[in-house]
Write an enzyme that holds these catalytic residues in place. Sequence first.
Site, PDB file in Angstrom:
ATOM      1  N   TRP A 101       0.816  -1.206   0.000  1.00  0.00           N
ATOM      2  CA  TRP A 101       0.000   0.000   0.000  1.00  0.00           C
ATOM      3  C   TRP A 101       0.851   1.259   0.000  1.00  0.00           C
ATOM      4  CZ3 TRP A 101      -4.303  -0.468  -2.140  1.00  0.00           C
ATOM      5  CH2 TRP A 101      -5.076  -1.624  -1.985  1.00  0.00           C
ATOM      6  N   ASP A 171      -1.659   6.733   6.116  1.00  0.00           N
ATOM      7  CA  ASP A 171      -2.719   5.859   5.633  1.00  0.00           C
ATOM      8  C   ASP A 171      -3.073   4.909   6.778  1.00  0.00           C
ATOM      9  OD1 ASP A 171      -4.351   3.996   4.449  1.00  0.00           O
ATOM     10  OD2 ASP A 171      -2.995   3.517   2.788  1.00  0.00           O
ATOM     11  N   LYS A 195     -12.584  -1.389   5.991  1.00  0.00           N
ATOM     12  CA  LYS A 195     -11.870  -2.274   6.910  1.00  0.00           C
ATOM     13  C   LYS A 195     -12.474  -2.173   8.314  1.00  0.00           C
ATOM     14  CE  LYS A 195      -9.143  -2.580   3.281  1.00  0.00           C
ATOM     15  NZ  LYS A 195      -8.092  -1.725   2.761  1.00  0.00           N
TER      16      LYS A 195
HETATM   17  C1  LIG Z   1      -7.540  -1.296   1.442  1.00  0.00           C
HETATM   18  C2  LIG Z   1      -6.423  -0.317   1.557  1.00  0.00           C
HETATM   19  C3  LIG Z   1      -6.245   0.729   0.633  1.00  0.00           C
HETATM   20  C4  LIG Z   1      -7.100   0.883  -0.603  1.00  0.00           C
HETATM   21  O1  LIG Z   1      -8.387   1.201  -0.318  1.00  0.00           O
HETATM   22  P1  LIG Z   1      -9.449   1.503  -1.493  1.00  0.00           P
HETATM   23  O2  LIG Z   1     -10.602   2.007  -0.721  1.00  0.00           O
HETATM   24  O3  LIG Z   1      -9.688   0.201  -2.184  1.00  0.00           O
HETATM   25  O4  LIG Z   1      -8.859   2.491  -2.412  1.00  0.00           O
HETATM   26  C5  LIG Z   1      -5.218   1.615   0.847  1.00  0.00           C
HETATM   27  N1  LIG Z   1      -4.401   1.500   1.904  1.00  0.00           N
HETATM   28  C6  LIG Z   1      -4.545   0.510   2.803  1.00  0.00           C
HETATM   29  C7  LIG Z   1      -3.613   0.423   3.963  1.00  0.00           C
HETATM   30  C8  LIG Z   1      -5.553  -0.429   2.659  1.00  0.00           C
HETATM   31  O5  LIG Z   1      -5.693  -1.421   3.561  1.00  0.00           O
END
Ligand SMILES: *Cc1c(COP(=O)(O)O)cnc(C)c1O
Length: 359
Positions: A101, A171, A195
Amino acid sequence: MRVYNFSAGPAALPLPVLEQARAEMTDWAGSGMSVMEVSHRGAAFRALAARAEADLRDLLAIPDNYRVLFLAGGATLQFSAIPLNLAAAGATADYVNTGTWSGKAIADAARYLQVNVAADAVGGGYTGVPPEALWHKSRDAAYLHYCANETIHGVEFPFIPQTAEVPLVADLSSTILSRPLDVSRFGLIYAGAQKNIGPSGLTLVIVRDDLLGRARAELPPVLNYALQAKEGSMLNTPPTFGWYLAGLVFQWLKAEGGLAVIGARNQAKAESLYAYIDGSGYYTNPVAHSCRSWMNVPFRLPRAELEATFAREAAEAGLVNLEGHRLVGGMRASLYNAMPAAGVAALLAFMRDFAARHS
Ligand SMILES: *Cc1c(COP(=O)(O)O)cnc(C)c1O
């Protein structure tokens, strides 16, 4: 039958939240309509939106000088929105690469500014976080970006980076709300909802006031944090159902006792699984102990041929979505807030039994 869903995302939601959504699906708040059918500008929805924000502020103790945005587009869109909002073309931003990511965030940001990869865990196969003392930060970075929990590799930062006056951007898609957090350490936090917050399609951005107003002129208005903050995240129609469901999740978290209680629960769930894996002599997890994620636990079987059998038998036992990410293989159990301790206990019992039968 409701299964134990170990998916990394979209992930399990708390059952009481789903039941409440079902109960008020066709008549929300006495409107005679579902929440999806009411105007986002009406008083009822505005009250819902305000309560969701207030509950989130409460849960995370978000200081007053931060704005909370409820946006569309997923965490991935923020990979681009962040450089376009926070840095001029030609500026430099520091990024720490600890897995898939953060790697994607780097690739997208590199289209808009100079990326300095201050630290890179690729050499270690993404099994840990390089000590901050070894990072090569640039002197004039517009911000420093990191991914606090790498959902695919199961690597979580055991510390919050120190960046002095350089804004820290994180993030938190797969770790937000998993435990208490000192928001004041950050310039900007973002997280896709699917999540630990709610359904996909909603993304939270928590941004410090002084970072608003730095956006590039060509930035699409809906991606502009300052404009969205001014409009209460309603520059256009927001993802109303996601906002509503996130609000229910925040209420559930508060009713459960808040993030200290949730954090202790998450730690106990993760530690029981790691302790079993390490002691099993059968399953393995490659991540440095200090960097093991509470939310995403990747593990391997002694032979890759067993993976399909493991996934199939687990699903038959009501334990679903245990396959690892397609990029890395193996297995992965995601233990977000909505995964009860009983689900982890059921997984442990299954893993013991599987190991005994397939040694
Ligand atoms: C799932 C995830 C993303 C991407 O999320 P989207 O909503 O599909 O764009 C980005 N960073 C992390 C750490 C993730 O777990």
